[in-house]
Motif scaffolding. Structure first.
Motif, PDB file in Angstrom:
ATOM      1  N   UNK A  16      -9.233  31.839  38.117  1.00  0.00           N
ATOM      2  CA  UNK A  16      -8.294  31.863  38.636  1.00  0.00           C
ATOM      3  C   UNK A  16      -7.937  30.660  39.691  1.00  0.00           C
ATOM      4  N   UNK A  17      -9.554  30.998  40.234  1.00  0.00           N
ATOM      5  CA  UNK A  17      -9.494  29.936  41.882  1.00  0.00           C
ATOM      6  C   UNK A  17     -11.380  29.477  42.277  1.00  0.00           C
ATOM      7  N   UNK A  18     -10.971  28.447  43.086  1.00  0.00           N
ATOM      8  CA  UNK A  18     -12.870  29.136  43.129  1.00  0.00           C
ATOM      9  C   UNK A  18     -12.877  29.014  44.920  1.00  0.00           C
ATOM     10  N   UNK A  19     -13.763  29.825  44.854  1.00  0.00           N
ATOM     11  CA  UNK A  19     -13.735  30.058  46.327  1.00  0.00           C
ATOM     12  C   UNK A  19     -14.898  29.687  47.058  1.00  0.00           C
ATOM     13  N   UNK A  20     -14.836  29.092  48.253  1.00  0.00           N
ATOM     14  CA  UNK A  20     -16.234  28.492  48.572  1.00  0.00           C
ATOM     15  C   UNK A  20     -16.857  27.465  47.164  1.00  0.00           C
ATOM     16  N   UNK A  21     -17.971  28.247  46.929  1.00  0.00           N
ATOM     17  CA  UNK A  21     -18.579  27.350  46.007  1.00  0.00           C
ATOM     18  C   UNK A  21     -18.879  28.781  45.098  1.00  0.00           C
ATOM     19  N   UNK A  22     -17.877  29.098  44.722  1.00  0.00           N
ATOM     20  CA  UNK A  22     -17.945  30.286  43.908  1.00  0.00           C
ATOM     21  C   UNK A  22     -16.225  29.910  42.670  1.00  0.00           C
ATOM     22  N   UNK A  23     -17.008  30.310  41.686  1.00  0.00           N
ATOM     23  CA  UNK A  23     -15.648  30.253  40.555  1.00  0.00           C
ATOM     24  C   UNK A  23     -15.422  31.971  40.507  1.00  0.00           C
ATOM     25  N   UNK A  24     -13.907  32.131  39.915  1.00  0.00           N
ATOM     26  CA  UNK A  24     -13.574  33.804  39.639  1.00  0.00           C
ATOM     27  C   UNK A  24     -12.957  33.083  38.757  1.00  0.00           C
ATOM     28  N   UNK A  25     -13.538  33.491  37.344  1.00  0.00           N
ATOM     29  CA  UNK A  25     -12.698  33.658  36.052  1.00  0.00           C
ATOM     30  C   UNK A  25     -12.085  35.626  35.738  1.00  0.00           C
ATOM     31  N   UNK A  26     -11.164  35.280  34.486  1.00  0.00           N
ATOM     32  CA  UNK A  26     -11.357  36.789  33.962  1.00  0.00           C
ATOM     33  C   UNK A  26     -10.629  36.108  33.216  1.00  0.00           C
ATOM     34  N   UNK A  27     -10.699  37.128  31.681  1.00  0.00           N
ATOM     35  CA  UNK A  27     -10.631  37.286  30.560  1.00  0.00           C
ATOM     36  C   UNK A  27      -9.282  38.356  30.206  1.00  0.00           C
ATOM     37  N   UNK A  28      -8.484  38.278  29.268  1.00  0.00           N
ATOM     38  CA  UNK A  28      -7.832  39.039  28.990  1.00  0.00           C
ATOM     39  C   UNK A  28      -6.652  38.795  29.812  1.00  0.00           C
ATOM     40  N   UNK A  29      -5.963  38.255  30.296  1.00  0.00           N
ATOM     41  CA  UNK A  29      -4.931  38.157  30.135  1.00  0.00           C
ATOM     42  C   UNK A  29      -4.812  36.043  31.104  1.00  0.00           C
ATOM     43  N   UNK A  30      -3.545  36.145  30.853  1.00  0.00           N
ATOM     44  CA  UNK A  30      -2.370  36.779  30.234  1.00  0.00           C
ATOM     45  C   UNK A  30      -2.268  37.359  29.043  1.00  0.00           C
ATOM     46  N   UNK A  31      -3.341  36.939  28.405  1.00  0.00           N
ATOM     47  CA  UNK A  31      -3.224  37.340  26.823  1.00  0.00           C
ATOM     48  C   UNK A  31      -4.191  38.538  26.867  1.00  0.00           C
ATOM     49  N   UNK A  32      -3.453  39.311  25.948  1.00  0.00           N
ATOM     50  CA  UNK A  32      -4.965  40.603  25.589  1.00  0.00           C
ATOM     51  C   UNK A  32      -5.953  39.958  24.882  1.00  0.00           C
ATOM     52  N   UNK A  33      -6.727  40.332  25.232  1.00  0.00           N
ATOM     53  CA  UNK A  33      -8.240  39.841  23.990  1.00  0.00           C
ATOM     54  C   UNK A  33      -9.184  41.235  24.103  1.00  0.00           C
ATOM     55  N   UNK A  34      -8.814  41.749  23.109  1.00  0.00           N
ATOM     56  CA  UNK A  34     -10.003  43.096  22.440  1.00  0.00           C
ATOM     57  C   UNK A  34     -10.997  42.210  23.068  1.00  0.00           C
ATOM     58  N   UNK A  35     -12.049  41.551  22.725  1.00  0.00           N
ATOM     59  CA  UNK A  35     -13.670  40.869  23.126  1.00  0.00           C
ATOM     60  C   UNK A  35     -13.839  40.778  24.381  1.00  0.00           C
ATOM     61  N   UNK A  36     -12.538  40.954  25.355  1.00  0.00           N
ATOM     62  CA  UNK A  36     -12.627  39.984  26.324  1.00  0.00           C
ATOM     63  C   UNK A  36     -13.817  39.960  27.294  1.00  0.00           C
ATOM     64  N   UNK A  37     -14.866  41.266  27.458  1.00  0.00           N
ATOM     65  CA  UNK A  37     -15.871  41.145  27.405  1.00  0.00           C
ATOM     66  C   UNK A  37     -17.202  40.488  26.818  1.00  0.00           C
ATOM     67  N   UNK A  38     -17.329  40.074  25.856  1.00  0.00           N
ATOM     68  CA  UNK A  38     -18.205  39.226  25.011  1.00  0.00           C
ATOM     69  C   UNK A  38     -17.933  38.327  25.469  1.00  0.00           C
ATOM     70  N   UNK A  39     -16.458  37.979  25.736  1.00  0.00           N
ATOM     71  CA  UNK A  39     -16.272  36.020  26.272  1.00  0.00           C
ATOM     72  C   UNK A  39     -16.508  36.556  27.527  1.00  0.00           C
ATOM     73  N   UNK A  40     -16.453  36.706  28.037  1.00  0.00           N
ATOM     74  CA  UNK A  40     -17.300  36.340  30.418  1.00  0.00           C
ATOM     75  C   UNK A  40     -18.610  36.944  29.715  1.00  0.00           C
ATOM     76  N   UNK A  41     -19.323  37.752  28.932  1.00  0.00           N
ATOM     77  CA  UNK A  41     -21.158  36.942  28.739  1.00  0.00           C
ATOM     78  C   UNK A  41     -21.102  36.273  28.104  1.00  0.00           C
TER      79      UNK A  41
END
Length: 150
Positions: A16-41
């Motif tokens: 999504x973006x870089x916030x200072x020294x952080x990386x904000x990432x997301x799963x399940x958007x723009x395309x739905x992913x039933x296993x989004x939580x597992x992918x993030x972990x």
């Protein structure tokens, strides 16, 4: 940021973006992913693993190490072009995003701290340790937290 971004992409995430020294990432958007939580972990575990290898080399060569904390939450968010008439960006906003940011803020270095919701959605393929309950800013009820053991 380059390697973290590549890891996020490899696991089907969106940076999504870089916030200072952080990386904000997301799963399940723009395309739905039933296993989004597992992918993030899986991505978080790979980031920590990559960092451990990198730190061994950097400590030897430069006398430094990099320490990061990761917070992951799951739930609904508003995702899309958000902003004003003069500035827009594709992003995610809402309580789910705020909780993830607060989990990252309270996580210890090299710790992956997740919400109970993420733990439930991720499934059985992860070693989790209960990390107690915390009432986070903006929340009325305490959240049960878990640490991903890497």
């Amino acid at each position: 940021f380059t390697i973290v971004t590549e890891i996020v992409f490899r696991h089907g995430g969106t940076v999504d973006k870089f916030i200072g020294d952080c990386v904000m990432a997301m799963w399940g958007a723009p395309t739905a992913q039933p296993d989004h939580a597992a992918r993030a972990l899986e991505a978080a575990e790979e980031i920590i693993s990559w960092l451990e290898v990198g730190n061994a080399s950097w400590e030897e060569k430069y006398g430094i190490s990099v320490r990061i904390a990761i917070g992951i939450n799951s739930g609904e968010a508003v995702v899309g072009n958000v902003g004003s008439e003069s500035r827009m960006e594709y992003t995610a906003i809402g309580t789910t995003v705020n909780v993830a940011a607060r989990l990252e803020a309270i996580a210890r270095p090299q710790q992956i701290l997740i919400s109970e919701q993420t733990a439930k959605l991720a499934g059985e393929g992860f070693q989790l340790t209960p990390a107690g309950e915390r009432t986070l800013a903006g929340q009325q009820e305490p959240l049960r937290l878990f640490e991903v053991v890497t």
